[in-house]
Write an enzyme that holds these catalytic residues in place. Structure first.
Site, PDB file in Angstrom:
ATOM      1  N   LYS A  73      28.898  40.815  48.911  1.00  0.00           N
ATOM      2  CA  LYS A  73      29.706  40.476  47.743  1.00  0.00           C
ATOM      3  C   LYS A  73      29.308  39.085  47.274  1.00  0.00           C
ATOM      4  CE  LYS A  73      34.667  40.385  46.526  1.00  0.00           C
ATOM      5  NZ  LYS A  73      36.020  40.692  47.077  1.00  0.00           N
ATOM      6  N   SER A 126      38.524  43.861  44.741  1.00  0.00           N
ATOM      7  CA  SER A 126      37.489  43.149  44.009  1.00  0.00           C
ATOM      8  C   SER A 126      36.093  43.337  44.578  1.00  0.00           C
ATOM      9  CB  SER A 126      37.823  41.656  43.979  1.00  0.00           C
ATOM     10  OG  SER A 126      37.880  41.113  45.294  1.00  0.00           O
ATOM     11  N   SER A 177      41.138  44.167  48.769  1.00  0.00           N
ATOM     12  CA  SER A 177      39.842  44.218  48.086  1.00  0.00           C
ATOM     13  C   SER A 177      38.713  44.859  48.871  1.00  0.00           C
ATOM     14  CB  SER A 177      39.426  42.811  47.641  1.00  0.00           C
ATOM     15  OG  SER A 177      40.259  42.369  46.594  1.00  0.00           O
TER      16      SER A 177
END
Length: 467
Positions: A81, A157, A181
């Site tokens: 990420k 996310s 997330s």
């Protein structure tokens, strides 16, 4: 070779590399080819680091040629990420504002750990700006699309992580989970995710969202790969005061111990009321395999979610206060109002939420005197269509971006470890909904054992996609 590796799990790939059946370089190039072919459709990767990946892969091949014992993840392609530092690159955290920052001087602690474990870094993955969101509809870098239905959200996310693993671009990814997330993209994309105990893994070298709730963890295409990654990531970090991992607790070797004797309960009440029929069906499927029949209530779940909202908004807004004052037009339009609102919250609200959190944890931990594991849906619904403003949850219309985390936020605030297991219930149009397998703090091993049992029974699994 790339075609031959399609459909091969990351665990099978690592074993093939160790056996000399496939070189790490070949595995790396196959992943690069898969990314190039599929990323225009799903937009999971925001940046590839092919040169670094090939160096790392060739180093693995050289070690094998010398007859050295290979590390546990040798040659496994993975990605991170875009809030993890990667040496020599700027950490964007999904933002335009961060493009002006200096490149990272060194890898994040967990990136260094996973590299030491032999995995090969392919690049950086899309996310909601500053990790404040559940849909990865990023105005700056484009929305990430669900590989199972390109009209739908990959979750957030860590949406790029979920999509990249689901699409077979990489076998494993590193994500973050503050309010859900990791678990939300795992649910929407149909992959495995682990949110460890709060403080279990070092966060040094990652861009923060909410320091007092942020967790980091792996996402993978199988339970075995999830456990292997977790074992590699575990290590004390004296330079991260928020890391409480005083000793390593390996879990990979314990996966197949089975679930006999484990007391598994079902979370009802709040978790039933805020789940659609398909989400409840997913939990029933897992409960049948795990022998869970008794239902119980999670204490003060709604208050836990409210406290998580207040803490997240307050800390998130405070972190970006100066930029909100001077460059507000550069923020993500879908989240800027929440950042501003958080910056304006009274300090008394934040302090009250943190005080409540202490008693809340005590109430939650008391459940595990009687139960080893608890089951609940990870999301109220399957992946919504991108751009959806409202969700229908049992006849009630609720705002999409806030409501996707209805079932994950209460768990995050307590800091319990959770494995998200991908289930494929009816009534979703062929889309997955994950089940949260929740354990007491520091008992990731129990949650992973239950996850392995679900996988072995065929109840929880990935589905290949063609893009």
């Amino acid at each position: 070779m790339a075609h031959e590796m399609r459909g091969m799990t990351s665990l099978a790939l690592v074993r093939a590399i160790a056996a000399g059946e496939i070189s790490a370089r070949e595995a790396c190039l196959a992943s690069v080819a898969r990314i190039r072919a599929s990323n225009p459709a799903i937009n999971a990767f925001t940046r590839c680091c092919t040169a670094r990946a090939l160096r790392e892969a060739e180093a693995i091949d050289a070690r094998r040629a010398r007859g050295e014992r290979l590390p546990p993840l040798a040659g496994l392609p993975y990605a991170v990420k875009d809030l993890f530092d990667v040496a020599g690159e700027v950490t964007h955290a999904g933002s335009k504002l961060n493009r002006q920052h200096r490149p990272a001087a060194q890898d994040a602690f967990l990136v260094a750990r996973i590299q030491a474990g032999g995995a090969v870094l392919l690049g950086r993955l899309n996310m909601d700006e500053y990790a404040y969101g559940f849909t990865t509809e990023n105005t700056h870098y484009g929305a990430t699309r669900n590989p199972h239905d390109l009209t739908r959200s990959a979750g957030g996310s860590s949406g790029g992580c979920g999509a990249a693993v689901a699409a077979g671009q990489v076998g494993m990814a590193l994500g973050s989970d503050t309010n859900g997330s990791i678990r939300v993209p795992a649910s929407f994309c149909g992959i495995w995710g682990l949110k460890p105990t709060f403080g279990r893994l070092s966060r040094r070298g990652s861009y923060p969202f909410v320091h007092s709730i942020d967790h980091l963890g792996p996402m993978a295409d199988s339970v075995e790969s999830l456990a292997l990654a977790y074992d590699v990531l575990q290590a004390p970090d004296p330079l991260d005061p928020g890391c409480h991992a005083l000793r390593v607790q390996p879990v990979g070797s314990a996966l197949q111990q089975g679930i006999e004797g484990l007391r598994v309960g079902l979370l009802g009440g709040y978790f039933d009321e805020h789940a659609t029929a398909s989400a409840r069906a997913a939990v029933r499927s897992a409960a049948q395999v795990l022998g869970a029949n008794d239902q119980l209530a999670w204490p003060d779940a709604a208050l836990g979610r409210a406290a998580a909202f207040i803490i997240s908004a307050s800390e998130g807004g405070s972190l970006h206060l100066q930029d909100l004052r001077t460059q507000v037009q550069e923020f993500e339009p879908l989240s800027v109002d929440r950042f501003i609102a958080g910056a304006l919250l009274p300090a008394a609200w934040y302090l009250r939420a943190q005080r409540f959190r202490q008693s809340y944890r005590d109430q939650v931990n008391a459940l595990f005197r009687h139960w080893d594991l608890l089951l609940a849906p990870a999301t109220p619904v399957a992946a919504p269509v991108l751009g959806s403003e409202w969700l229908d949850i049992n006849g009630t219309s609720m705002p999409t971006r806030a409501s996707i985390g209805l079932l994950t936020q209460p768990i995050s605030l307590a800091g319990c470890p959770v494995v998200a297991a991908p289930i494929w219930p009816t009534g979703t149009g062929g889309l997955p909904i994950a089940v949260q397998i929740i354990a007491a703090p520091w008992r990731e091993d129990l949650a992973l054992r239950a996850a392995w049992a679900l996988q072995a029974a065929g109840c929880a699994h990935l589905k290949p996609v063609e893009i």
